[in-house]
Design a protein around this motif. Structure first.
Motif, mmCIF file in Angstrom:
data_model
loop_
_atom_site.group_PDB
_atom_site.id
_atom_site.type_symbol
_atom_site.label_atom_id
_atom_site.label_comp_id
_atom_site.label_asym_id
_atom_site.label_seq_id
_atom_site.Cartn_x
_atom_site.Cartn_y
_atom_site.Cartn_z
ATOM 1 N N ILE A 125 17.340 -15.573 1.831
ATOM 2 C CA ILE A 125 18.663 -14.649 1.593
ATOM 3 C C ILE A 125 17.910 -13.505 2.153
ATOM 4 C CG2 ILE A 125 20.392 -13.842 1.448
ATOM 5 C CD1 ILE A 125 20.893 -16.362 -0.374
ATOM 6 N N ASP A 126 16.929 -12.746 1.553
ATOM 7 C CA ASP A 126 16.732 -11.008 1.652
ATOM 8 C C ASP A 126 15.895 -11.001 3.245
ATOM 9 O OD1 ASP A 126 18.401 -10.401 -0.729
ATOM 10 O OD2 ASP A 126 15.952 -10.061 -1.486
ATOM 11 N N TYR A 127 15.518 -11.773 3.371
ATOM 12 C CA TYR A 127 14.581 -12.108 4.719
ATOM 13 C C TYR A 127 15.517 -12.109 6.307
ATOM 14 C CZ TYR A 127 12.297 -14.288 8.742
ATOM 15 O OH TYR A 127 11.215 -14.492 9.762
ATOM 16 N N ALA A 128 16.846 -13.099 5.846
ATOM 17 C CA ALA A 128 17.793 -13.257 7.090
ATOM 18 C C ALA A 128 18.809 -11.993 7.390
ATOM 19 C CB ALA A 128 17.996 -14.503 6.805
ATOM 20 N N VAL A 129 18.875 -11.278 5.866
ATOM 21 C CA VAL A 129 19.875 -10.177 6.556
ATOM 22 C C VAL A 129 19.112 -9.400 6.877
ATOM 23 C CG1 VAL A 129 21.498 -9.188 5.469
ATOM 24 C CG2 VAL A 129 21.442 -11.740 4.950
ATOM 25 N N GLU A 130 17.873 -8.529 5.890
ATOM 26 C CA GLU A 130 17.399 -7.774 5.907
ATOM 27 C C GLU A 130 16.220 -7.736 7.296
ATOM 28 O OE1 GLU A 130 15.171 -6.763 2.106
ATOM 29 O OE2 GLU A 130 17.876 -6.510 0.992
ATOM 30 N N GLY A 131 16.061 -8.974 7.457
ATOM 31 C CA GLY A 131 14.298 -8.985 8.250
ATOM 32 C C GLY A 131 14.815 -9.408 9.906
ATOM 33 N N LEU A 132 16.432 -10.220 9.762
ATOM 34 C CA LEU A 132 16.823 -10.656 11.017
ATOM 35 C C LEU A 132 18.184 -9.985 11.469
ATOM 36 C CD1 LEU A 132 15.915 -14.096 10.549
ATOM 37 C CD2 LEU A 132 13.610 -12.499 11.884
ATOM 38 N N GLY A 133 18.233 -9.423 10.115
ATOM 39 C CA GLY A 133 19.962 -8.866 10.800
ATOM 40 C C GLY A 133 20.698 -9.749 10.674
ATOM 41 N N LEU A 134 21.001 -10.963 10.722
ATOM 42 C CA LEU A 134 22.099 -12.354 10.588
ATOM 43 C C LEU A 134 23.069 -11.537 9.154
ATOM 44 C CD1 LEU A 134 19.777 -15.114 10.375
ATOM 45 C CD2 LEU A 134 20.986 -14.170 12.149
ATOM 46 N N ARG A 135 24.574 -12.145 10.168
ATOM 47 C CA ARG A 135 25.190 -11.378 9.544
ATOM 48 C C ARG A 135 26.280 -12.652 8.564
ATOM 49 N NH1 ARG A 135 28.494 -7.670 13.939
ATOM 50 N NH2 ARG A 135 29.663 -9.463 13.060
ATOM 51 N N THR A 136 26.099 -13.854 8.490
ATOM 52 C CA THR A 136 27.025 -14.980 8.475
ATOM 53 C C THR A 136 25.387 -15.917 8.003
ATOM 54 O OG1 THR A 136 28.784 -14.367 8.823
ATOM 55 C CG2 THR A 136 28.876 -16.589 7.580
ATOM 56 N N LEU A 137 25.318 -16.844 6.795
ATOM 57 C CA LEU A 137 24.984 -17.876 6.273
ATOM 58 C C LEU A 137 25.538 -18.807 6.085
ATOM 59 C CD1 LEU A 137 21.793 -15.598 4.950
ATOM 60 C CD2 LEU A 137 22.002 -16.754 7.029
ATOM 61 N N TYR A 138 25.227 -20.457 6.325
ATOM 62 C CA TYR A 138 25.439 -21.553 6.045
ATOM 63 C C TYR A 138 24.992 -22.095 5.701
ATOM 64 C CZ TYR A 138 29.928 -19.507 9.386
ATOM 65 O OH TYR A 138 30.831 -18.460 9.666
ATOM 66 N N TRP A 139 25.259 -23.155 4.409
ATOM 67 C CA TRP A 139 25.055 -23.881 3.818
ATOM 68 C C TRP A 139 25.261 -25.677 3.708
ATOM 69 C CZ3 TRP A 139 21.615 -22.359 -0.313
ATOM 70 C CH2 TRP A 139 20.804 -23.524 -1.287
ATOM 71 N N GLN A 140 25.083 -26.431 4.088
ATOM 72 C CA GLN A 140 25.728 -27.267 4.606
ATOM 73 C C GLN A 140 24.956 -28.722 3.283
ATOM 74 O OE1 GLN A 140 25.676 -29.197 8.098
ATOM 75 N NE2 GLN A 140 25.614 -27.228 9.524
ATOM 76 N N ALA A 141 25.899 -29.213 2.275
ATOM 77 C CA ALA A 141 25.319 -29.784 1.258
ATOM 78 C C ALA A 141 26.386 -31.515 1.862
ATOM 79 C CB ALA A 141 25.460 -29.657 -0.303
ATOM 80 N N PHE A 142 25.692 -32.659 1.584
ATOM 81 C CA PHE A 142 26.542 -34.088 1.747
ATOM 82 C C PHE A 142 26.753 -33.962 0.884
ATOM 83 C CE2 PHE A 142 22.476 -35.998 4.350
ATOM 84 C CZ PHE A 142 22.807 -35.249 5.249
ATOM 85 N N VAL A 143 27.707 -34.404 0.867
ATOM 86 C CA VAL A 143 29.278 -35.126 0.087
ATOM 87 C C VAL A 143 28.310 -35.900 -1.346
ATOM 88 C CG1 VAL A 143 31.575 -35.198 -0.639
ATOM 89 C CG2 VAL A 143 31.121 -34.204 0.843
ATOM 90 N N GLY A 144 27.989 -35.165 -2.782
ATOM 91 C CA GLY A 144 27.618 -35.667 -4.009
ATOM 92 C C GLY A 144 26.536 -35.422 -3.802
ATOM 93 N N ASN A 145 26.038 -34.444 -2.995
ATOM 94 C CA ASN A 145 24.424 -33.652 -4.047
ATOM 95 C C ASN A 145 25.384 -32.690 -4.240
ATOM 96 O OD1 ASN A 145 22.153 -32.675 -3.915
ATOM 97 N ND2 ASN A 145 21.962 -32.888 -1.428
ATOM 98 N N VAL A 146 25.319 -32.951 -6.062
ATOM 99 C CA VAL A 146 25.927 -31.546 -6.821
ATOM 100 C C VAL A 146 24.976 -30.960 -7.264
ATOM 101 C CG1 VAL A 146 28.656 -32.966 -7.603
ATOM 102 C CG2 VAL A 146 25.766 -32.796 -8.995
ATOM 103 N N ALA A 147 23.610 -31.108 -7.245
ATOM 104 C CA ALA A 147 23.170 -29.948 -7.209
ATOM 105 C C ALA A 147 22.133 -29.026 -6.463
ATOM 106 C CB ALA A 147 21.843 -30.300 -7.498
ATOM 107 N N SER A 148 22.602 -29.250 -4.473
ATOM 108 C CA SER A 148 23.186 -28.121 -3.720
ATOM 109 C C SER A 148 24.027 -27.568 -3.693
ATOM 110 C CB SER A 148 23.087 -29.419 -2.660
ATOM 111 O OG SER A 148 22.792 -28.642 -1.526
ATOM 112 N N LEU A 149 25.146 -28.010 -3.828
ATOM 113 C CA LEU A 149 26.491 -27.252 -4.169
ATOM 114 C C LEU A 149 26.225 -26.397 -5.224
ATOM 115 C CD1 LEU A 149 29.472 -26.903 -2.737
ATOM 116 C CD2 LEU A 149 30.219 -28.341 -5.037
ATOM 117 N N ALA A 150 26.472 -26.607 -5.983
ATOM 118 C CA ALA A 150 25.852 -26.057 -7.477
ATOM 119 C C ALA A 150 24.994 -24.873 -7.413
ATOM 120 C CB ALA A 150 25.587 -26.628 -8.886
#
Length: 194
Positions: A125-150
């Protein structure tokens, strides 16, 4: 000469953290990569072949990852232990858009539950924001993947929607939880209650 030798090589940065290191994938990572991708959790929630082989790992390492860096379509890092540089998993940015990208992570079973995923994603995330200048990051987790959601929620991502049939896994539609994190405010984006 093989086609890949004619393409320029992208320089993958080395990112050092206290508990993990993000580095380029190497050929000596293949056995651990195969083991991680054959893990039941990976087979259930990561779009990898069910019978992931050394050839799959080599294709990923020699073609998919370098092509992503070269073309700007994906920045995949090895997640390694800084003490011995052993591969613990992978983490990366995908689906680049104007000022956004998706985060993806696959931590091997031996490294789960030790904060490796959290530490690796914070560095990413630091690399994405500080290094690449990205402003929003998205996360997709398959429904049921509670570990990824957490994990996403620990990192400050906010759940925006549950999208029926939004993704595919081995040719079958899969429901997805979509989460977002805004760098503009230094925290999660506001959302309406689901």
């Amino acid at each position: 000469m093989p086609e890949t030798s004619l393409r320029p090589v992208a320089v993958v940065p080395l990112i050092e953290g206290e508990t993990v290191r993000l580095r380029p994938l190497r050929e000596d990572d293949v056995p651990a990569l195969v083991e991680n991708c054959r893990d039941e959790q990976a087979r259930r929630f990561v779009p990898v072949p069910l019978d992931y082989t050394e050839d799959d790992a080599l294709t990923f390492l020699r073609r998919t990852v370098p092509d992503g860096w070269r073309e700007g379509s994906g920045h995949v890092f090895a997640v390694a232990d800084p003490a011995d540089d052993v591969l613990l998993g992978t983490v990366g940015l995908h689906a680049f858009r104007a000022t956004t990208a998706d985060v993806g992570v696959n931590i091997g079973p031996a490294a789960r539950g030790r904060g490796v995923g959290t530490a690796a994603c914070r560095l990413l995330i630091d690399y994405a924001v500080e290094g690449l200048g990205l402003r929003t990051l998205y996360w997709q987790a398959f429904v049921g993947n509670v570990a990824s959601l957490a994990l996403a929620r620990r990192l400050g991502f906010t759940l925006h929607a549950e999208l029926p049939g939004f993704a595919a896994l081995r040719g079958e539609p899969v429901d997805v939880w979509l989460l977002g994190l805004s760098a503009r405010t230094g925290g999660p984006e506001p959302r309406e209650k689901l």
